[in-house]
Design a protein around this motif. Structure first.
Motif, PDB file in Angstrom:
ATOM      1  N   THR A  66     -71.992 -27.570 -27.206  1.00  0.00           N
ATOM      2  CA  THR A  66     -73.433 -27.455 -27.448  1.00  0.00           C
ATOM      3  C   THR A  66     -74.136 -28.783 -27.179  1.00  0.00           C
ATOM      4  N   GLY A  67     -73.370 -29.754 -26.658  1.00  0.00           N
ATOM      5  CA  GLY A  67     -73.937 -31.083 -26.411  1.00  0.00           C
ATOM      6  C   GLY A  67     -74.838 -31.113 -25.189  1.00  0.00           C
ATOM      7  N   HIS A  68     -75.161 -32.335 -24.795  1.00  0.00           N
ATOM      8  CA  HIS A  68     -76.072 -32.517 -23.666  1.00  0.00           C
ATOM      9  C   HIS A  68     -75.372 -33.341 -22.588  1.00  0.00           C
ATOM     10  N   ALA A  69     -75.685 -33.036 -21.340  1.00  0.00           N
ATOM     11  CA  ALA A  69     -75.092 -33.806 -20.235  1.00  0.00           C
ATOM     12  C   ALA A  69     -76.188 -34.296 -19.306  1.00  0.00           C
ATOM     13  N   VAL A  70     -75.876 -35.415 -18.655  1.00  0.00           N
ATOM     14  CA  VAL A  70     -76.752 -35.849 -17.566  1.00  0.00           C
ATOM     15  C   VAL A  70     -75.968 -35.716 -16.272  1.00  0.00           C
ATOM     16  N   CYS A  71     -76.677 -35.418 -15.206  1.00  0.00           N
ATOM     17  CA  CYS A  71     -76.021 -35.318 -13.912  1.00  0.00           C
ATOM     18  C   CYS A  71     -76.686 -36.325 -12.987  1.00  0.00           C
ATOM     19  N   ALA A  72     -75.840 -37.150 -12.408  1.00  0.00           N
ATOM     20  CA  ALA A  72     -76.355 -38.155 -11.484  1.00  0.00           C
ATOM     21  C   ALA A  72     -76.581 -37.491 -10.140  1.00  0.00           C
TER      22      ALA A  72
ATOM     23  N   GLU B  90     -78.650 -36.864 -27.812  1.00  0.00           N
ATOM     24  CA  GLU B  90     -77.201 -36.876 -27.971  1.00  0.00           C
ATOM     25  C   GLU B  90     -76.575 -36.520 -26.627  1.00  0.00           C
ATOM     26  N   CYS B  91     -76.018 -37.466 -25.941  1.00  0.00           N
ATOM     27  CA  CYS B  91     -75.532 -37.166 -24.606  1.00  0.00           C
ATOM     28  C   CYS B  91     -74.220 -37.887 -24.368  1.00  0.00           C
ATOM     29  N   GLU B  92     -73.172 -37.103 -24.193  1.00  0.00           N
ATOM     30  CA  GLU B  92     -71.845 -37.721 -24.062  1.00  0.00           C
ATOM     31  C   GLU B  92     -71.253 -37.562 -22.684  1.00  0.00           C
ATOM     32  N   TRP B  93     -71.893 -36.759 -21.848  1.00  0.00           N
ATOM     33  CA  TRP B  93     -71.256 -36.424 -20.575  1.00  0.00           C
ATOM     34  C   TRP B  93     -72.093 -36.814 -19.377  1.00  0.00           C
TER      35      TRP B  93
END
Ligand code: XMP
Length: 509
Positions: free
Chosen positions: A214-220, A315-318
């Motif tokens: 349920t976390g959050h990710a950023v994509c480069a 909250e971003c771990e990925w």
């Protein structure tokens, strides 16, 4: 975690130049294949639940003191094994056959097959590249093909499901090579053709959901095919829990930064943030001329910008990246020499805290493109030429400054515009202009010039591992040269790079 990938073929890599091609040929049969190092243990292999194993070629003699060997228990796993070239010799040597050193044979030969599970009866043209050859097969094996110089050009023990072949079915010069793979994967290993873009998407989306939760990710995203496909996959898995970040390092091609923003506005529904970090990158690159140092610096700055932004996103771990299989194989190969630190693999700094997720890490470029199409991305995006992560920094020899970047952007835009109109555009894998740091004397108007040259590069390639210069029409080259020298300040010569890879590489740095 469910079994993530379809059951497929393990390729054990003995250092052969065609190992990646073997994996590609298997995948062209719509069967998944994965390359493991030659010394993978029987347990590691079994854990992958493969339907078959292929032993690749390799540069060594099986009797050399440091020859790469596999654990012979691999032959007793009950899984079909196909040995190719060195793999064929190793199978013979390990199971009690005889291998002799002969004159090196390199080139075409005629294979005469008696008709067996692996090889259809008859003659066909094959590609040979070997020093040693099998003189006598192990007991229980039957010789299934010969050539004029090779008494055991193929052998098999159908009872034990072990097969060996001296030639290289993976190269296109072997005319019935594809059939060999089809017979092995379908008839012998009973694989199903389930390695498809649609199946890949389903499993990759599942993997992303399971890992990120349920976390959050950023994509480069860079605007290139790989990161755009990774972003589309991640978007399908995470929807609003994904933020795509485009870091404009100031090293993009002319107008590219604006184009990337438009693509994301038109085709994606994830949150999109564009950051202009050009000043930060130029400051970090000041006075740097060493190519590896440039790559390391750019990799580190990227992560710095991402970490900061990821923190702001919540909250971003990925961090999701579009790394492809060839980068992974090259970075993980203990015997291969390191040629360049790709910023997205070798260039990541030690202090990086964010977790990296690379959903395309098992795909070749053409497979990533197929996934992009299946996800509905527009053709002009999917068909884009590859562009290196460090951008124009590795196409500017010497110091990278805003002025030199602008000069190169203009020259590159002219070159690409003319190449598109040249009639050879469809044969080009990658084309670009590079700016050199030497100066030469010229004359313009009535005045002396002392300026830098531009180098044009246009290569054809299948997978960037090898490449040849494209035969661009002379008139196109002339027009590009004339326009660049007339329209771009500080450039007084244009050269065309004819070198293939190897010995050169595609990029200049
Ligand atoms: P070379 O120059 O090694 O390049 O023949 C092979 C392919 O890789 C691309 N390339 C990169 N791609 N990050 C990337 O994402 C990098 O640091 C990088 N360096 C090279 C290059 O454009 C070619 O397609």
């Amino acid at each position: 975690m469910p079994q993530l990938l379809p059951q497929g073929i393990i390729v054990l890599d003995f250092g052969g130049q065609y190992t990646q091609l073997i994996a590609r040929r298997v995948r062209e049969c719509n069967v998944f294949s994965e390359i493991l190092p030659y010394n993978a243990t029987p347990d590691e292999i079994r854990a992958k639940e493969p339907k078959g194993i292929i032993l690749s070629g390799g540069p060594e003699s099986v009797y050399a003191p440091n020859a790469p060997k596999l654990d012979p228990k691999v032959f007793d796993l009950g899984i079909p094994v196909l040995g190719i070239c060195y793999g064929h010799q190793l199978m013979a040597a390990e199971l009690g056959g005889e291998v002799h050193t002969t004159n090196r044979e390199y080139g075409n030969a005629t294979l005469r097959a008696i008709g067996s599970r692996l090889l259809e009866k008859g003659e066909s043209r094959v590609w040979m590249s070997h020093g040693d050859q099998v003189a006598a097969p192990p007991s229980g094996f039957q010789t299934t093909a010969t050539t004029d110089t090779c008494p055991v050009a193929a052998m098999e023990s159908d009872e034990r499901k072990l097969y060996g072949i001296q030639c290289h079915p993976e190269v296109t010069h072997t005319e019935r090579g594809k059939e060999v793979f089809k017979r092995f994967v379908y008839d012998i290993c009973s694989c199903r053709p389930d390695w498809t873009a649609a199946n890949f998407i389903a499993t990759a989306v599942e993997e992303i959901r399971t890992k990120v939760g349920t976390g959050h990710a950023v994509c480069a995203v860079s605007g290139g095919v790989d990161s755009c496909v990774a972003a589309a996959l991640a978007g399908k898995a995470l929807h609003k829990n994904l933020t795509c970040i485009f870091v404009d390092h100031g090293l993009m091609r002319l107008g590219e930064a604006e184009e990337v923003e438009k693509v994301f506005a038109d085709h994606y529904d994830s949150r999109f943030i564009a950051v202009d970090a050009a000043d930060q990158f130029f400051a970090a690159l000041k006075s740097v001329i060493d190519p590896e140092e440039k790559r390391k610096i750019i990799g580190a700055e990227f992560i710095r910008v991402f970490e900061k932004l990821a923190g702001e996103v919540g909250e971003c771990e990925w961090l999701i990246q579009g790394t492809l299989y060839p980068d992974v194989i090259e970075s993980g190969n203990p015997v291969a020499a390191k040629i360049k630190s790709h910023h997205n693999v070798g260039g990541l700094p030690d202090w990086m805290r964010i977790n990296v997720l690379e959903p395309l890490r098992l795909l070749f470029k053409d497979e990533a493109r197929a996934v992009g199409r299946e996800l509905g991305l527009p053709e002009h995006l999917v068909e884009r030429q590859p562009f290196p992560g460090p951008g124009l920094a590795v196409r500017i020899l010497g110091e990278v400054t805003p002025e030199r970047v602008e000069r190169l952007q203009q020259a590159d835009a002219i070159a690409i515009h003319e190449l598109r109109a040249s009639g050879v555009w469809d044969t080009i894998w990658q084309s670009y202009a590079a700016l050199l740091d030497v100066r030469s004397v010229g004359v313009m108007g009535d005045a002396r010039t002392y300026e830098n040259p531009i180098v044009l590069r246009a290569v054809a390639s299948e997978d960037a591992m090898t490449a040849v210069a494209v035969r661009v029409p002379w008139e196109t080259l002339e027009r590009i040269a004339t326009r660049i020298v007339n329209e771009v300040q500080g450039v007084n010569r244009v050269l065309y790079d004819l070198t293939s890879k190897p010995p050169a590489t595609i990029e200049w740095e």
